[in-house]
Scaffold this motif. Structure first.
Motif, short mmCIF file in Angstrom:
data_model
loop_
_atom_site.label_atom_id
_atom_site.label_comp_id
_atom_site.label_asym_id
_atom_site.label_seq_id
_atom_site.Cartn_x
_atom_site.Cartn_y
_atom_site.Cartn_z
N ASP A 117 0.84 -1.21 0.00
CA ASP A 117 0.00 0.00 0.00
C ASP A 117 0.87 1.26 0.00
O ASP A 117 0.51 2.27 -0.62
CB ASP A 117 -0.92 0.00 1.22
CG ASP A 117 -2.06 -1.01 1.11
OD1 ASP A 117 -2.37 -1.41 -0.03
OD2 ASP A 117 -2.60 -1.41 2.15
N GLU A 118 2.00 1.19 0.67
CA GLU A 118 2.90 2.35 0.74
C GLU A 118 3.52 2.67 -0.61
O GLU A 118 3.63 3.84 -1.00
CB GLU A 118 4.01 2.07 1.77
CG GLU A 118 5.06 3.17 1.86
CD GLU A 118 6.24 2.77 2.73
OE1 GLU A 118 7.33 3.35 2.56
OE2 GLU A 118 6.08 1.87 3.58
N ILE A 119 3.92 1.63 -1.34
CA ILE A 119 4.65 1.87 -2.59
C ILE A 119 3.75 1.89 -3.81
O ILE A 119 4.18 2.30 -4.90
CB ILE A 119 5.76 0.82 -2.80
CG1 ILE A 119 5.18 -0.59 -2.96
CG2 ILE A 119 6.76 0.86 -1.65
CD1 ILE A 119 6.21 -1.66 -3.29
N ALA A 120 2.49 1.47 -3.67
CA ALA A 120 1.60 1.34 -4.82
C ALA A 120 1.51 2.60 -5.67
O ALA A 120 1.54 2.53 -6.91
CB ALA A 120 0.21 0.90 -4.37
N PRO A 121 1.40 3.80 -5.07
CA PRO A 121 1.28 5.00 -5.92
C PRO A 121 2.49 5.24 -6.81
O PRO A 121 2.39 6.00 -7.79
CB PRO A 121 1.12 6.13 -4.89
CG PRO A 121 0.60 5.46 -3.66
CD PRO A 121 1.25 4.12 -3.64
N LEU A 122 3.61 4.62 -6.50
CA LEU A 122 4.83 4.82 -7.27
C LEU A 122 5.02 3.79 -8.36
O LEU A 122 5.94 3.89 -9.18
CB LEU A 122 6.05 4.80 -6.34
CG LEU A 122 6.01 5.77 -5.16
CD1 LEU A 122 7.18 5.50 -4.23
CD2 LEU A 122 6.06 7.21 -5.67
N LEU A 123 4.16 2.78 -8.40
CA LEU A 123 4.33 1.66 -9.33
C LEU A 123 3.52 1.86 -10.60
O LEU A 123 2.49 2.53 -10.61
CB LEU A 123 3.89 0.35 -8.66
CG LEU A 123 4.78 -0.17 -7.54
CD1 LEU A 123 4.09 -1.30 -6.80
CD2 LEU A 123 6.12 -0.65 -8.09
N SER A 124 4.01 1.24 -11.66
CA SER A 124 3.31 1.25 -12.94
C SER A 124 3.64 -0.03 -13.68
O SER A 124 4.35 -0.91 -13.16
CB SER A 124 3.74 2.46 -13.78
OG SER A 124 5.10 2.31 -14.19
N GLY A 125 3.15 -0.14 -14.88
CA GLY A 125 3.39 -1.33 -15.68
C GLY A 125 4.85 -1.56 -16.03
O GLY A 125 5.22 -2.65 -16.50
N ARG A 126 5.70 -0.55 -15.81
CA ARG A 126 7.13 -0.74 -16.10
C ARG A 126 7.81 -1.60 -15.05
O ARG A 126 8.89 -2.13 -15.25
CB ARG A 126 7.85 0.61 -16.16
CG ARG A 126 8.11 1.24 -14.81
CD ARG A 126 8.98 2.48 -14.85
NE ARG A 126 9.26 2.99 -13.50
CZ ARG A 126 10.26 2.57 -12.74
NH1 ARG A 126 11.08 1.62 -13.19
NH2 ARG A 126 10.45 3.08 -11.54
N ASN A 127 7.17 -1.73 -13.88
CA ASN A 127 7.75 -2.50 -12.78
C ASN A 127 7.33 -3.96 -12.84
O ASN A 127 6.24 -4.28 -13.33
CB ASN A 127 7.31 -1.93 -11.43
CG ASN A 127 7.73 -0.50 -11.22
OD1 ASN A 127 6.90 0.42 -11.25
ND2 ASN A 127 9.02 -0.27 -10.99
N LEU A 128 8.17 -4.83 -12.34
CA LEU A 128 7.82 -6.23 -12.09
C LEU A 128 7.91 -6.45 -10.59
O LEU A 128 8.95 -6.17 -9.98
CB LEU A 128 8.76 -7.18 -12.82
CG LEU A 128 8.68 -8.66 -12.42
CD1 LEU A 128 7.29 -9.23 -12.69
CD2 LEU A 128 9.76 -9.47 -13.14
#
Length: 264
Positions: free
Chosen positions: A76-87
């Motif tokens: 939940d903490e890192i979700a706003p920083l993630l996108s489809g570029r991440n695995l």
């Protein structure tokens, strides 16, 4: 860039494996909240330790090696920083890809992995399963990274609870057998150190035969079992006490507990 978030025993084993297999310290970031341990990691491996948010912004592949009870808060903490570029690769027991995806932005690929503790010795067995957005290339990447600490196989996620019961919990079954054999030797008058060495090498050698020959366990067992001999007498007692059924029941209980923990 690879980020390992959580550097407990499994996280550190993965870190050591990565650095042993063609990854430079500059290519790996580590998030470890305990500063004393973070300092040890910097000293021992030469890696940079950073907060989770920094790791996510700089890395394309995230290895999440936290305890299951801590995982969703981190996600939940890192979700706003993630996108489809991440695995996102999770090694937390019991958390399905669907649960993780429900806490992440749409389209983020997730791979669920179940390693076991022999990974600490580079002899792990890990199963991986892809989530709804994980493509073959993502699974290839997960296999490459997790393969640094042992062997990796792909399974359907419906089998992950059984994987947990067989290979995730499996080392404990062998330790239980080893403990029992050692105590039997001691009870029969053998020095404990001698009994332990005999048992350790016997189990290691038997595992090497099983892995190296490719023979079915039944074939290897029969090769040791002479008619009317000592092994036959021992196996007859194990069957009389229902050990085979007990092991099957134990593995089913572990699978059922894994299902309960994952909400399946």
């Amino acid at each position: 860039m690879i980020a390992i978030i959580g550097a407990g025993k499994m996280g550190e084993a993965l870190l050591a494996g990565l650095l042993t297999r063609d990854h430079a310290p500059k290519d790996v970031l580590v998030t470890e909240p305990r500063e004393e341990h973070a300092a040890e990691l910097r000293e021992r491996y030469g890696v940079e330790t950073v907060p989770a948010a920094d790791a996510v912004e700089r890395a394309d592949t995230l290895l999440l090696a936290l305890k299951p009870q801590d995982m969703l808060a981190l996600v939940d903490e890192i979700a706003p920083l993630l996108s489809g570029r991440n695995l996102v690769i999770s090694v937390a027991a019991g958390l399905t890809t669907a649960v993780l995806e429900s806490h992440l932005p749409a389209g983020v690929p997730v791979v669920r992995a179940m390693p076991n503790t022999p990974a600490l010795m580079g002899q792990g067995m890990t199963a991986v399963a892809g989530g709804a957005h994980a493509e073959s290339a993502h699974l290839d990447r997960a296999e490459e990274l997790l393969g640094t600490v042992g062997e990796v196989i792909r399974v359907g996620e419906q089998h992950m609870d059984t994987v947990t019961a067989i290979s995730g919990s499996g080392p404990a079954y062998f330790y239980f057998i080893a403990e029992t054999m050692i105590e039997a030797g001691v009870a029969m008058g053998m020095p404990r150190a001698t009994a332990q060495r005999l048992v350790d090498r016997t189990i290691t050698g038997a595992a090497a035969m099983l892995d190296g020959t490719g023979e079915h366990p039944v074939v290897l067992r029969e090769a040791v079992t002479s008619p009317g001999g000592t092994t036959a007498a021992a196996l007859r007692e194990l069957e009389r006490h229902g050990v085979r059924t007990a092991f099957t029941d134990a593995i089913e209980a572990a699978r059922d507990r894994s299902r309960a923990l994952s909400g399946n």
